[in-house]
Design an enzyme around this catalytic site. Sequence first.
Site, PDB file in Angstrom:
ATOM      1  N   GLU A  11     -33.793  31.502 -21.751  1.00 59.03           N
ATOM      2  CA  GLU A  11     -34.199  31.579 -20.348  1.00 59.03           C
ATOM      3  C   GLU A  11     -33.481  32.729 -19.645  1.00 59.03           C
ATOM      4  O   GLU A  11     -32.288  32.653 -19.355  1.00 59.03           O
ATOM      5  CB  GLU A  11     -33.895  30.260 -19.627  1.00 59.03           C
ATOM      6  CG  GLU A  11     -34.579  29.051 -20.228  1.00 59.03           C
ATOM      7  CD  GLU A  11     -36.092  29.097 -20.078  1.00 59.03           C
ATOM      8  OE1 GLU A  11     -36.588  29.729 -19.111  1.00 59.03           O
ATOM      9  OE2 GLU A  11     -36.784  28.509 -20.925  1.00 59.03           O
ATOM     10  N   ALA A  50     -33.747  33.802 -16.544  1.00 59.20           N
ATOM     11  CA  ALA A  50     -33.239  33.452 -15.220  1.00 59.20           C
ATOM     12  C   ALA A  50     -31.900  32.726 -15.330  1.00 59.20           C
ATOM     13  O   ALA A  50     -30.976  32.995 -14.547  1.00 59.20           O
ATOM     14  CB  ALA A  50     -34.258  32.587 -14.471  1.00 59.20           C
ATOM     15  N   PHE A  51     -31.776  31.824 -16.288  1.00 58.06           N
ATOM     16  CA  PHE A  51     -30.517  31.108 -16.471  1.00 58.06           C
ATOM     17  C   PHE A  51     -29.407  32.077 -16.869  1.00 58.06           C
ATOM     18  O   PHE A  51     -28.283  31.985 -16.359  1.00 58.06           O
ATOM     19  CB  PHE A  51     -30.665  30.000 -17.514  1.00 58.06           C
ATOM     20  CG  PHE A  51     -29.427  29.168 -17.672  1.00 58.06           C
ATOM     21  CD1 PHE A  51     -29.048  28.275 -16.684  1.00 58.06           C
ATOM     22  CD2 PHE A  51     -28.635  29.272 -18.805  1.00 58.06           C
ATOM     23  CE1 PHE A  51     -27.890  27.502 -16.818  1.00 58.06           C
ATOM     24  CE2 PHE A  51     -27.487  28.506 -18.946  1.00 58.06           C
ATOM     25  CZ  PHE A  51     -27.113  27.621 -17.949  1.00 58.06           C
ATOM     26  N   ARG A  52     -29.708  33.024 -17.759  1.00 56.53           N
ATOM     27  CA  ARG A  52     -28.714  34.034 -18.159  1.00 56.53           C
ATOM     28  C   ARG A  52     -28.227  34.812 -16.946  1.00 56.53           C
ATOM     29  O   ARG A  52     -27.017  35.009 -16.769  1.00 56.53           O
ATOM     30  CB  ARG A  52     -29.324  35.012 -19.173  1.00 56.53           C
ATOM     31  CG  ARG A  52     -29.005  34.720 -20.583  1.00 56.53           C
ATOM     32  CD  ARG A  52     -29.372  35.853 -21.528  1.00 56.53           C
ATOM     33  NE  ARG A  52     -30.674  36.443 -21.324  1.00 56.53           N
ATOM     34  CZ  ARG A  52     -31.818  35.955 -21.790  1.00 56.53           C
ATOM     35  NH1 ARG A  52     -31.824  34.832 -22.477  1.00 56.53           N
ATOM     36  NH2 ARG A  52     -32.950  36.586 -21.575  1.00 56.53           N
ATOM     37  N   GLU A  77     -28.271  33.923 -13.807  1.00 60.68           N
ATOM     38  CA  GLU A  77     -27.503  33.053 -12.923  1.00 60.68           C
ATOM     39  C   GLU A  77     -26.127  32.755 -13.494  1.00 60.68           C
ATOM     40  O   GLU A  77     -25.148  32.632 -12.742  1.00 60.68           O
ATOM     41  CB  GLU A  77     -28.288  31.770 -12.652  1.00 60.68           C
ATOM     42  CG  GLU A  77     -29.512  32.032 -11.796  1.00 60.68           C
ATOM     43  CD  GLU A  77     -30.575  30.953 -11.889  1.00 60.68           C
ATOM     44  OE1 GLU A  77     -30.409  29.994 -12.682  1.00 60.68           O
ATOM     45  OE2 GLU A  77     -31.582  31.067 -11.160  1.00 60.68           O
ATOM     46  N   GLU A  85     -31.696  25.028 -12.352  1.00 59.25           N
ATOM     47  CA  GLU A  85     -32.384  25.929 -13.284  1.00 59.25           C
ATOM     48  C   GLU A  85     -32.536  25.267 -14.649  1.00 59.25           C
ATOM     49  O   GLU A  85     -33.567  25.415 -15.311  1.00 59.25           O
ATOM     50  CB  GLU A  85     -31.629  27.244 -13.409  1.00 59.25           C
ATOM     51  CG  GLU A  85     -32.352  28.298 -14.209  1.00 59.25           C
ATOM     52  CD  GLU A  85     -33.646  28.764 -13.556  1.00 59.25           C
ATOM     53  OE1 GLU A  85     -34.706  28.714 -14.230  1.00 59.25           O
ATOM     54  OE2 GLU A  85     -33.606  29.173 -12.386  1.00 59.25           O
ATOM     55  N   GLU A 136     -53.079  25.761 -22.970  1.00 58.33           N
ATOM     56  CA  GLU A 136     -54.221  25.955 -22.076  1.00 58.33           C
ATOM     57  C   GLU A 136     -53.816  25.580 -20.657  1.00 58.33           C
ATOM     58  O   GLU A 136     -52.948  24.744 -20.429  1.00 58.33           O
ATOM     59  CB  GLU A 136     -55.440  25.138 -22.526  1.00 58.33           C
ATOM     60  CG  GLU A 136     -55.325  23.639 -22.347  1.00 58.33           C
ATOM     61  CD  GLU A 136     -54.508  22.940 -23.413  1.00 58.33           C
ATOM     62  OE1 GLU A 136     -54.203  21.761 -23.219  1.00 58.33           O
ATOM     63  OE2 GLU A 136     -54.147  23.574 -24.425  1.00 58.33           O
ATOM     64  N   HIS A 162     -53.810  23.868 -17.166  1.00 61.36           N
ATOM     65  CA  HIS A 162     -54.189  22.601 -16.559  1.00 61.36           C
ATOM     66  C   HIS A 162     -53.527  22.556 -15.183  1.00 61.36           C
ATOM     67  O   HIS A 162     -52.373  22.958 -15.025  1.00 61.36           O
ATOM     68  CB  HIS A 162     -53.721  21.420 -17.412  1.00 61.36           C
ATOM     69  CG  HIS A 162     -54.295  20.112 -16.960  1.00 61.36           C
ATOM     70  ND1 HIS A 162     -53.800  19.423 -15.889  1.00 61.36           N
ATOM     71  CD2 HIS A 162     -55.337  19.396 -17.440  1.00 61.36           C
ATOM     72  CE1 HIS A 162     -54.511  18.318 -15.703  1.00 61.36           C
ATOM     73  NE2 HIS A 162     -55.444  18.277 -16.648  1.00 61.36           N
ATOM     74  N   LYS A 212     -44.809  23.082 -13.062  1.00 59.55           N
ATOM     75  CA  LYS A 212     -43.986  24.294 -13.154  1.00 59.55           C
ATOM     76  C   LYS A 212     -43.684  24.866 -11.772  1.00 59.55           C
ATOM     77  O   LYS A 212     -42.561  25.299 -11.500  1.00 59.55           O
ATOM     78  CB  LYS A 212     -44.685  25.340 -14.019  1.00 59.55           C
ATOM     79  CG  LYS A 212     -44.656  25.018 -15.485  1.00 59.55           C
ATOM     80  CD  LYS A 212     -45.272  26.151 -16.283  1.00 59.55           C
ATOM     81  CE  LYS A 212     -45.048  25.994 -17.758  1.00 59.55           C
ATOM     82  NZ  LYS A 212     -45.400  27.200 -18.508  1.00 59.55           N
TER      83      LYS A 212
END
Length: 120
Positions: free
Chosen positions: A30, A32-34, A36, A71, A87, A89, A96
């Site tokens: 991830e 974003a986590f890195r 942060e 996060e 797919e 949905h 998300k």
Amino acid sequence: MKPENKADFQRIIRATGYSMKGLKSAYINEAAFRQEVWLSLLLIPLGFILGDGVIEKILLVCSVLLVLAMELLNSAVEAVVDRIGSEYHELSGRAKDIGSAAVFMTMVMFGVTWILILFF
């Protein structure tokens, strides 16, 4: 017969291992986590330095940690949604988006906390 209580020290050690595995996985997978995590390495010491008193230090540091925790939860939701299927949905997208909104709200709380403590 009642099942054996597994709330012993070995369970704590195993749980800690699972937590470290989760942190490592989030850091590797991830972006974003890195980002942060690296920012927190700067902000957490700053929180201890800039906070005037114990309560301010707690608020500054814990607001950073709360962003990291949120996060992690968002990444977990995304992983589960992606595991179900690739797919589109509506409910998957909603899950998300809501996870992302939770991270955003935590960042707003972080910003408000730091601004109020440092400038007012």
